[in-house]
Design a protein around this motif. Structure first.
Motif, PDB file in Angstrom:
ATOM      1  N   ILE A 168      37.508  34.929  22.816  1.00 31.40           N
ATOM      2  CA  ILE A 168      39.194  34.657  23.341  1.00 31.40           C
ATOM      3  C   ILE A 168      39.850  36.532  23.520  1.00 31.40           C
ATOM      4  N   PRO A 169      40.766  36.712  23.897  1.00 28.99           N
ATOM      5  CA  PRO A 169      40.454  38.014  24.796  1.00 28.99           C
ATOM      6  C   PRO A 169      41.945  38.471  23.366  1.00 28.99           C
ATOM      7  N   PHE A 170      42.028  37.873  22.341  1.00 30.60           N
ATOM      8  CA  PHE A 170      42.644  38.778  21.187  1.00 30.60           C
ATOM      9  C   PHE A 170      42.201  40.571  20.754  1.00 30.60           C
ATOM     10  N   ASP A 189      44.627  43.214  23.380  1.00 28.08           N
ATOM     11  CA  ASP A 189      43.527  42.572  24.034  1.00 28.08           C
ATOM     12  C   ASP A 189      41.875  41.760  23.870  1.00 28.08           C
ATOM     13  N   GLY A 195      39.484  42.201  28.396  1.00 28.77           N
ATOM     14  CA  GLY A 195      40.148  40.877  28.451  1.00 28.77           C
ATOM     15  C   GLY A 195      38.917  40.012  28.932  1.00 28.77           C
ATOM     16  N   ILE A 196      38.910  38.546  29.565  1.00 29.31           N
ATOM     17  CA  ILE A 196      38.685  37.319  29.563  1.00 29.31           C
ATOM     18  C   ILE A 196      37.422  37.728  30.660  1.00 29.31           C
TER      19      ILE A 196
END
Lengths: 319, 323
Positions: free
Chosen positions: B264-266, B234, B291-292
């Protein structure tokens, strides 16, 4: 120091260094193999390092060629199919019902209104009575300072009296063998009671040894009351304002609990595990946020885009 | 000994001497004993010339005693204001974290003012803070704490008043600012002690703790099955404390196509992120809401730099100049 001595010293020093270098080079002829081995190893390490760097480069470039690719789906990150999106909507709807108070408890909106009312009333009271409250604060601080000084003085006085008493007891123990024996016996009893954790017995023995109960701790407070008077009473408006603040805090905590309850209901009704649901919910939020601003949602498969697109209106309603 | 061999030995010794002198210090971390370990992964940093791998899950240290040279040196620090510096570094990890950027900010609480700002929609229905709402005098702003729906989780103190009661959990950390501006890191056992909370003017709580007070990585972050998902990737956000008392805020961004896909939550796993905080020199650290939600703003002489999130949040730590 003469110049000649200095030159000799330097010459000696140079000879010493030369000898040391020769020795260090002579001894390490075996050592050189080890160091050579070290160099070979370093060279190997560099090759490995380069290989790692190349692999990383490939990985990084692959990412650049397909930046919006979906994540790897697994037990936590589920692909958002039509069915799963429906499950999420079911969960979100159930959670919203909890927030709306349909289970009989006050709704979040009601709690927020009550909280804001209490906070506003408190602020209003504080503002209308600011002069009285400021005057009280000044008086209270003055009184507190006076009391702190009085308590400190009282403690000092007691400490001095205690020290004096201890000295007398020590002198008595030196001069009175009967008292000394009694004191030793008491100390032993105290140690036993302490080992047992019997604080009441320890306290009783202390009193017996000291020849009377110690002064209670509120002696200092009483001395402060005598010197400075009691703390001034709070103005009624201030008491009321603090009560309203406490109520507002309590209601805020209730809102938080209701939100927690709604979150748990969402998970339960979605029939997903908590982690699956939270991950899916976050991805749905990311999708909705992107489309809201006409951006291309990154990190979703084609199937997911289709499913989310089809349920977009429902999701926005309950999210 | 033949003269040629002698000369050869001299050359070898000389090269070896230079090589030994040039060998960098060992990474300042304690290697962990083998255990039923973390899922296979690694992290590399872009040094400006090449990718250098600096962390592997199968050799992950248990404790960070100081920064990792390759990682710490990869940041080019820029001054935003007295007491605030920032920089970026490029990372390459495994899976979705194969291309990442980390935004790193160092904050000296002795030279700046720290405050908490909150924002909700009119009816209190939703959290409403984003970096775009950061006050105009903010040098740096970042979302802090965690939240369930609208209200922050755990302990919140605003302007000297407790707004929300402390939460509990073994991997929670509270960060409090007292009336002198000093920052206190409070562990899960102490946060309910009223005396510890005395004099606090602003505070929040978050989880999980990434590094304890002595740079140690908590046990649940070192292997699977101990309550922390050590595999999930995340976008991450964290706050750390450097040995000299400065704060270290780190936000990771997906970096495949510049900042356009940054939200983007990568990103890294929690153990990888803990390693990043340690490698950047933090002695203690806690994760914030990534995360977002993760978002940050820095203002410097070049203008305002924003790394936006996809979600509005209830609370932010805002750094302003000391009055």
């Amino acid at each position: 120091m003469s110049y000649a001595y200095s030159t000799r010293a330097r010459a000696f020093s140079r000879r010493g260094i030369a000898a040391a270098v020769v020795a260090s080079l002579a001894v390490p002829f075996h050592g050189a193999h080890a160091q050579l081995g070290g160099l070979v190893k370093k060279a190997k390490d560099r090759v490995v390092e380069q290989q790692v760097a190349n692999q990383v480069e490939k990985r990084v470039n692959r990412a650049a060629s397909n930046p919006g690719a979906p994540p790897k789906f697994d037990d936590v990150t589920l692909e958002l199919t039509n069915d799963r999106v429906s499950q999420i909507i079911r969960g979100l709807s159930a959670g919203r019902a909890v927030l709306d108070g349909t289970n009989g408890s006050p709704s979040r909106a009601t709690l927020i209104a009550q909280r804001d009312q209490a906070a506003n009333q408190s602020a209003d009271l504080a503002q209308k009575n600011s002069k009285a409250i400021d005057a009280y604060t000044v008086k209270r601080d003055e009184s507190q300072r006076c009391r702190n000084d009085a308590i400190h003085a009282s403690r000092e006085k007691r400490q001095q009296a205690n020290d004096q008493r201890m000295k007398e007891l020590q002198a008595k123990a030196m001069s009175d063998p009967a008292f000394r024996e009694k004191a030793i016996a008491m100390a032993q009893k105290m140690a036993v009671a302490q080992q047992k954790g019997d604080t009441a017995e320890v306290h009783r023995l202390m009193i017996e040894l000291n020849g009377g109960a110690p002064e209670s701790d509120n002696v200092d407070s009483l001395a402060a009351d005598k010197a400075c008077g009691s703390l001034p009473a709070q103005p009624a408006a201030m008491v009321q304002s603090e009560k309203l603040n406490a109520l507002a805090n309590k209601l805020t905590e209730s809102i938080r609990q209701l939100e927690q309850q709604a979150a748990e209901t969402e998970v339960k009704e979605s029939k997903l595990t908590e982690r699956q649901y939270q991950m899916a919910r976050e991805r749905v939020e990311a999708y909705l946020s992107a489309v809201k601003y006409n951006a291309e949602p990154g990190g979703f498969s084609a199937g997911e885009r289709q499913a989310l697109g089809a349920h977009r209106a429902d999701l926005e309603k309950v999210m | 000994m033949p003269v040629r061999a002698w000369r050869g030995a001299v050359r070898v010794a000389a090269i070896a001497f230079v090589a030994i002198a040039a060998t960098p210090l060992r990474p300042a971390a304690d290697r962990a004993p083998a255990r039923a370990g973390l899922p296979p992964s690694s992290l590399a940093v872009w040094t400006g010339k090449a990718w250098r791998e600096w962390w592997r899950s199968d050799e992950a240290p248990d404790r960070w005693r100081g920064p990792h040279n390759a990682v710490a040196d990869a940041v080019r620090w820029r001054t935003a204001a007295d007491g605030v510096e920032w920089g970026e570094l490029r990372l390459a990890g495994s899976g979705e974290a194969r291309r990442l950027r980390a935004v790193v900010v160092r904050i000296d609480p002795r030279l700046v003012r720290l405050r908490l700002d909150t924002a909700f929609t009119a009816g209190g229905e939703r959290a409403a803070w984003t970096v775009d709402d950061a006050r105009p005098d903010a040098i740096m702003a970042v979302n802090v704490g965690q939240f369930v729906r609208t209200l922050p989780w755990g302990w919140v103190v605003l302007d000297g008043h407790q707004f929300l009661a402390p939460g509990s959990g073994p991997l929670t950390t509270a960060i409090a600012v007292d009336s002198s501006g000093a920052v206190r890191w409070i562990g899960p056992d102490s946060v309910k002690d009223a005396s510890v909370r005395r004099g606090v003017v602003a505070a929040f709580q978050s989880y999980p703790t990434l590094l304890t007070a002595d740079g140690e990585i908590p046990a649940p972050l070192r292997e699977p099955g101990r309550g922390i998902d050590v595999e999930h990737r995340d976008a991450r956000l964290g706050l750390g404390a450097l040995p000299d008392g400065r704060l270290l805020a780190v936000l990771t961004r997906f970096d495949a196509l510049g900042e356009s896909l940054g939200s983007i939550p990568f990103g890294p796993t929690i153990p990888e992120f803990a390693a990043l905080m340690g490698a950047l020199g933090a002695r203690q650290a806690v994760a914030l809401d990534g995360g977002i939600s993760g978002q940050m703003l820095v203002r410097d002489a070049d203008g305002t730099h924003t790394w936006r999130g996809l979600r509005k949040v209830p609370m932010a730590l805002v750094v302003t100049r000391k009055q």
